[in-house]
Design a protein around this motif. Structure first.
Motif, PDB file in Angstrom:
ATOM      1  N   ALA A  29       0.819  -1.207   0.000  1.00  8.12           N
ATOM      2  CA  ALA A  29       0.000   0.000   0.000  1.00  8.12           C
ATOM      3  C   ALA A  29       0.851   1.254   0.000  1.00  8.12           C
ATOM      4  O   ALA A  29       1.804   1.374   0.749  1.00  8.12           O
ATOM      5  CB  ALA A  29      -0.917   0.010   1.214  1.00  8.12           C
ATOM      6  N   ASP A  54     -13.518   6.491   6.416  1.00  6.19           N
ATOM      7  CA  ASP A  54     -12.109   6.198   6.687  1.00  6.19           C
ATOM      8  C   ASP A  54     -11.651   7.094   7.844  1.00  6.19           C
ATOM      9  O   ASP A  54     -10.887   8.037   7.656  1.00  6.19           O
ATOM     10  CB  ASP A  54     -11.263   6.447   5.435  1.00  6.19           C
ATOM     11  CG  ASP A  54      -9.813   6.060   5.628  1.00  6.19           C
ATOM     12  OD1 ASP A  54      -9.512   5.281   6.545  1.00  6.19           O
ATOM     13  OD2 ASP A  54      -8.975   6.535   4.854  1.00  6.19           O
ATOM     14  N   PHE A  58      -6.390   6.089   6.526  1.00  9.79           N
ATOM     15  CA  PHE A  58      -5.427   5.185   5.899  1.00  9.79           C
ATOM     16  C   PHE A  58      -5.270   5.437   4.399  1.00  9.79           C
ATOM     17  O   PHE A  58      -4.187   5.295   3.858  1.00  9.79           O
ATOM     18  CB  PHE A  58      -5.826   3.727   6.117  1.00  9.79           C
ATOM     19  CG  PHE A  58      -5.589   3.236   7.515  1.00  9.79           C
ATOM     20  CD1 PHE A  58      -4.345   3.320   8.095  1.00  9.79           C
ATOM     21  CD2 PHE A  58      -6.619   2.698   8.250  1.00  9.79           C
ATOM     22  CE1 PHE A  58      -4.111   2.869   9.382  1.00  9.79           C
ATOM     23  CE2 PHE A  58      -6.408   2.245   9.534  1.00  9.79           C
ATOM     24  CZ  PHE A  58      -5.159   2.330  10.103  1.00  9.79           C
ATOM     25  N   CYS A  59      -6.367   5.767   3.719  1.00  7.93           N
ATOM     26  CA  CYS A  59      -6.311   5.972   2.266  1.00  7.93           C
ATOM     27  C   CYS A  59      -6.295   7.463   1.954  1.00  7.93           C
ATOM     28  O   CYS A  59      -7.281   8.160   2.152  1.00  7.93           O
ATOM     29  CB  CYS A  59      -7.506   5.318   1.585  1.00  7.93           C
ATOM     30  SG  CYS A  59      -7.396   3.549   1.530  1.00  7.93           S
ATOM     31  N   GLY A  66      -2.772   1.904  -2.702  1.00 10.33           N
ATOM     32  CA  GLY A  66      -3.090   1.652  -1.299  1.00 10.33           C
ATOM     33  C   GLY A  66      -4.560   1.342  -1.108  1.00 10.33           C
ATOM     34  O   GLY A  66      -4.926   0.431  -0.361  1.00 10.33           O
ATOM     35  N   PHE A  67      -5.410   2.082  -1.800  1.00 13.56           N
ATOM     36  CA  PHE A  67      -6.850   1.852  -1.711  1.00 13.56           C
ATOM     37  C   PHE A  67      -7.193   0.448  -2.184  1.00 13.56           C
ATOM     38  O   PHE A  67      -7.944  -0.268  -1.530  1.00 13.56           O
ATOM     39  CB  PHE A  67      -7.591   2.894  -2.561  1.00 13.56           C
ATOM     40  CG  PHE A  67      -9.073   2.684  -2.602  1.00 13.56           C
ATOM     41  CD1 PHE A  67      -9.865   3.100  -1.547  1.00 13.56           C
ATOM     42  CD2 PHE A  67      -9.665   2.078  -3.694  1.00 13.56           C
ATOM     43  CE1 PHE A  67     -11.244   2.908  -1.592  1.00 13.56           C
ATOM     44  CE2 PHE A  67     -11.030   1.887  -3.745  1.00 13.56           C
ATOM     45  CZ  PHE A  67     -11.821   2.304  -2.688  1.00 13.56           C
ATOM     46  N   THR A  69      -5.233  -2.188  -2.332  1.00 13.23           N
ATOM     47  CA  THR A  69      -4.674  -3.168  -1.393  1.00 13.23           C
ATOM     48  C   THR A  69      -5.555  -3.305  -0.161  1.00 13.23           C
ATOM     49  O   THR A  69      -5.873  -4.422   0.266  1.00 13.23           O
ATOM     50  CB  THR A  69      -3.253  -2.756  -0.978  1.00 13.23           C
ATOM     51  OG1 THR A  69      -2.438  -2.669  -2.141  1.00 13.23           O
ATOM     52  CG2 THR A  69      -2.645  -3.762  -0.009  1.00 13.23           C
ATOM     53  N   PHE A  70      -5.960  -2.178   0.420  1.00 11.20           N
ATOM     54  CA  PHE A  70      -6.799  -2.224   1.612  1.00 11.20           C
ATOM     55  C   PHE A  70      -8.175  -2.799   1.303  1.00 11.20           C
ATOM     56  O   PHE A  70      -8.748  -3.524   2.115  1.00 11.20           O
ATOM     57  CB  PHE A  70      -6.943  -0.832   2.231  1.00 11.20           C
ATOM     58  CG  PHE A  70      -5.685  -0.346   2.882  1.00 11.20           C
ATOM     59  CD1 PHE A  70      -4.918  -1.179   3.673  1.00 11.20           C
ATOM     60  CD2 PHE A  70      -5.263   0.955   2.699  1.00 11.20           C
ATOM     61  CE1 PHE A  70      -3.762  -0.730   4.277  1.00 11.20           C
ATOM     62  CE2 PHE A  70      -4.109   1.417   3.303  1.00 11.20           C
ATOM     63  CZ  PHE A  70      -3.353   0.579   4.097  1.00 11.20           C
ATOM     64  N   ARG A  71      -8.713  -2.505   0.128  1.00 11.12           N
ATOM     65  CA  ARG A  71     -10.022  -3.050  -0.238  1.00 11.12           C
ATOM     66  C   ARG A  71      -9.949  -4.562  -0.388  1.00 11.12           C
ATOM     67  O   ARG A  71     -10.821  -5.289   0.090  1.00 11.12           O
ATOM     68  CB  ARG A  71     -10.527  -2.419  -1.534  1.00 11.12           C
ATOM     69  CG  ARG A  71     -11.852  -3.045  -1.968  1.00 11.12           C
ATOM     70  CD  ARG A  71     -12.531  -2.266  -3.034  1.00 11.12           C
ATOM     71  NE  ARG A  71     -13.286  -1.201  -2.382  1.00 11.12           N
ATOM     72  CZ  ARG A  71     -14.107  -0.398  -3.022  1.00 11.12           C
ATOM     73  NH1 ARG A  71     -14.248  -0.487  -4.319  1.00 11.12           N
ATOM     74  NH2 ARG A  71     -14.781   0.532  -2.383  1.00 11.12           N
ATOM     75  N   ALA A  73      -7.805  -6.574   1.069  1.00  8.39           N
ATOM     76  CA  ALA A  73      -7.627  -7.132   2.414  1.00  8.39           C
ATOM     77  C   ALA A  73      -8.949  -7.150   3.183  1.00  8.39           C
ATOM     78  O   ALA A  73      -9.249  -8.109   3.891  1.00  8.39           O
ATOM     79  CB  ALA A  73      -6.581  -6.331   3.177  1.00  8.39           C
ATOM     80  N   GLU A  74      -9.738  -6.102   3.025  1.00  6.31           N
ATOM     81  CA  GLU A  74     -11.024  -6.043   3.716  1.00  6.31           C
ATOM     82  C   GLU A  74     -11.955  -7.152   3.236  1.00  6.31           C
ATOM     83  O   GLU A  74     -12.637  -7.800   4.038  1.00  6.31           O
ATOM     84  CB  GLU A  74     -11.672  -4.675   3.472  1.00  6.31           C
ATOM     85  CG  GLU A  74     -12.987  -4.499   4.175  1.00  6.31           C
ATOM     86  CD  GLU A  74     -13.590  -3.132   3.930  1.00  6.31           C
ATOM     87  OE1 GLU A  74     -14.605  -2.827   4.591  1.00  6.31           O
ATOM     88  OE2 GLU A  74     -13.078  -2.372   3.104  1.00  6.31           O
TER      89      GLU A  74
END
Length: 97
Positions: A29, A54, A58-59, A66-67, A69-71, A73-74
């Motif tokens: 990210a 958010d 984080f984003c 990064g967005f 990657t985090f999406r 993972a979520e």
């Protein structure tokens, strides 16, 4: 005891090998240059009544990698949580002798 120590060592070794072979920054990210035209608040999923949520920040605006990657993972964590909930219900009905 000793069994737990051996399992812990094996898990640690596997994690270390995985981290060593990954290399680079692919999929990490926030490693791409920010694109000012990318706005996470207008992506699918940001809807009323909360809108884009958010609170920890984080984003950042423009951080598409990064967005994404985090999406991802979520979504993965949500799937694991759903399977855990199903497992909790199944335990009640299925008993091993």
């Amino acid at each position: 005891g000793k069994a737990a120590t051996k399992v812990g060592a094996a898990v640690g070794a596997a994690a270390g090998v995985g981290a060593a072979t990954k290399g680079g920054t692919e999929g990490v990210a926030g490693t791409d240059k920010p694109k000012p035209e990318f706005d996470p608040a207008v992506q699918i999923g940001a809807m009323e009544p909360l809108g884009y949520f958010d609170p920890a920040g984080f984003c950042k605006k423009g951080d598409e990698s990064g967005f994404r990657t985090f999406r991802a993972a979520e979504i993965k964590h949500g799937r694991v949580a759903m399977m855990a909930a199903v497992g909790g219900v199944v335990q009640h009905y299925i008993k091993f002798p």
